[in-house]
Scaffold this motif. Structure first.
Motif, PDB file in Angstrom:
ATOM      1  N   SER A 131       1.098  11.953 -11.997  1.00 48.63           N
ATOM      2  CA  SER A 131       1.821  11.457 -13.177  1.00 48.63           C
ATOM      3  C   SER A 131       0.894  11.149 -14.356  1.00 48.63           C
ATOM      4  O   SER A 131       1.367  10.781 -15.421  1.00 48.63           O
ATOM      5  CB  SER A 131       2.632  10.209 -12.814  1.00 48.63           C
ATOM      6  N   HIS A 132      -0.408  11.307 -14.159  1.00 50.14           N
ATOM      7  CA  HIS A 132      -1.408  11.034 -15.202  1.00 50.14           C
ATOM      8  C   HIS A 132      -1.174   9.656 -15.842  1.00 50.14           C
ATOM      9  O   HIS A 132      -0.935   9.552 -17.036  1.00 50.14           O
ATOM     10  CB  HIS A 132      -1.390  12.142 -16.262  1.00 50.14           C
ATOM     11  N   PRO A 133      -1.292   8.585 -15.032  1.00 51.28           N
ATOM     12  CA  PRO A 133      -0.922   7.261 -15.510  1.00 51.28           C
ATOM     13  C   PRO A 133      -1.927   6.595 -16.444  1.00 51.28           C
ATOM     14  O   PRO A 133      -1.596   5.592 -17.087  1.00 51.28           O
ATOM     15  CB  PRO A 133      -0.814   6.459 -14.206  1.00 51.28           C
ATOM     16  N   MET A 160       0.860  -1.188   0.000  1.00 50.02           N
ATOM     17  CA  MET A 160       0.000   0.000   0.000  1.00 50.02           C
ATOM     18  C   MET A 160       0.892   1.232   0.000  1.00 50.02           C
ATOM     19  O   MET A 160       1.749   1.392   0.875  1.00 50.02           O
ATOM     20  CB  MET A 160      -0.888  -0.017   1.250  1.00 50.02           C
ATOM     21  N   PRO A 161       0.717   2.117  -0.993  1.00 42.06           N
ATOM     22  CA  PRO A 161       1.539   3.332  -1.015  1.00 42.06           C
ATOM     23  C   PRO A 161       1.115   4.292   0.094  1.00 42.06           C
ATOM     24  O   PRO A 161      -0.002   4.228   0.590  1.00 42.06           O
ATOM     25  CB  PRO A 161       1.236   3.932  -2.396  1.00 42.06           C
ATOM     26  N   THR A 162       2.017   5.178   0.448  1.00 39.95           N
ATOM     27  CA  THR A 162       1.652   6.251   1.368  1.00 39.95           C
ATOM     28  C   THR A 162       0.725   7.204   0.607  1.00 39.95           C
ATOM     29  O   THR A 162       0.643   7.166  -0.634  1.00 39.95           O
ATOM     30  CB  THR A 162       2.890   7.031   1.843  1.00 39.95           C
ATOM     31  N   PHE A 163       0.056   8.065   1.337  1.00 38.14           N
ATOM     32  CA  PHE A 163      -0.827   9.020   0.676  1.00 38.14           C
ATOM     33  C   PHE A 163      -0.034   9.934  -0.253  1.00 38.14           C
ATOM     34  O   PHE A 163      -0.473  10.245  -1.350  1.00 38.14           O
ATOM     35  CB  PHE A 163      -1.628   9.829   1.702  1.00 38.14           C
ATOM     36  N   HIS A 211       0.764   8.114  -3.358  1.00 40.33           N
ATOM     37  CA  HIS A 211      -0.486   8.035  -4.128  1.00 40.33           C
ATOM     38  C   HIS A 211      -0.748   9.353  -4.874  1.00 40.33           C
ATOM     39  O   HIS A 211      -1.083   9.344  -6.059  1.00 40.33           O
ATOM     40  CB  HIS A 211      -1.632   7.715  -3.165  1.00 40.33           C
ATOM     41  N   GLN A 212      -0.552  10.460  -4.191  1.00 39.94           N
ATOM     42  CA  GLN A 212      -0.742  11.767  -4.833  1.00 39.94           C
ATOM     43  C   GLN A 212       0.234  11.951  -6.000  1.00 39.94           C
ATOM     44  O   GLN A 212      -0.136  12.478  -7.045  1.00 39.94           O
ATOM     45  CB  GLN A 212      -0.577  12.895  -3.816  1.00 39.94           C
ATOM     46  N   ALA A 213       1.478  11.524  -5.818  1.00 39.66           N
ATOM     47  CA  ALA A 213       2.474  11.625  -6.900  1.00 39.66           C
ATOM     48  C   ALA A 213       2.062  10.747  -8.077  1.00 39.66           C
ATOM     49  O   ALA A 213       2.226  11.135  -9.242  1.00 39.66           O
ATOM     50  CB  ALA A 213       3.854  11.222  -6.390  1.00 39.66           C
TER      51      ALA A 213
END
Length: 144
Positions: free
Chosen positions: A46-48, A34-37, A40-42
């Motif tokens: 990045s418009h993945p 689980m990523p950190t918040f 997650h924001q990064a």
């Protein structure tokens, strides 16, 4: 029912993080923890995805749809709104309003695809009910 671009909604990152946090670890495909918040924001910044849409029902955001440049579609509905047909309604609306990118041999199928983690029977049942069929199984080399 409305589908709203994630990047047009203030604080969409909070809803998207909640959706990610609700997903059982065994249903994860693209990440191992689980990523950190902040991470997650990064990731959001990045418009993945080709399309990243929030699902809105009765003026409430209830889930999200993400779509890659490979025509892969993922959908998640917050647990508290599941079982009401919102996922089906949202995916039908998406399919009516959006077209897959054209096929590129060996790179992209010209139809909508759904990648489902092994053991995620509810997603498999959902996509089968929506008319999807199995066309391949994907395997990954373990890092043990």
């Amino acid at each position: 029912m409305r589908l709203v671009d994630v990047y047009l909604v203030e604080h969409a990152d909070i809803l998207l993080y909640e959706l990610l946090a609700e997903r059982p670890h065994e249903h994860w495909i693209s990440h191992e923890r689980m990523p950190t918040f902040r991470e997650h924001q990064a990731f959001i910044a990045s418009h993945p995805f080709r399309y990243w849409l929030l699902v809105m029902s009765d003026m409430t955001y209830v889930g999200a749809i993400e779509v890659t440049d490979r025509n892969e579609v993922g959908i998640a509905i917050l647990k508290r709104y599941q079982g009401r047909g919102l996922g089906s309604e949202a995916l039908h609306k998406f399919i009516e309003e959006y077209q897959p990118l054209p096929a590129i041999p060996a790179l992209r199928n010209g139809r909508w695809l759904a990648n489902i983690a092994v053991g995620n029977e509810s997603s498999e049942i959902f996509f089968r009910k929506m008319g999807f069929i199995t066309i391949q199984k994907t395997m990954v080399l373990r890092h043990d």
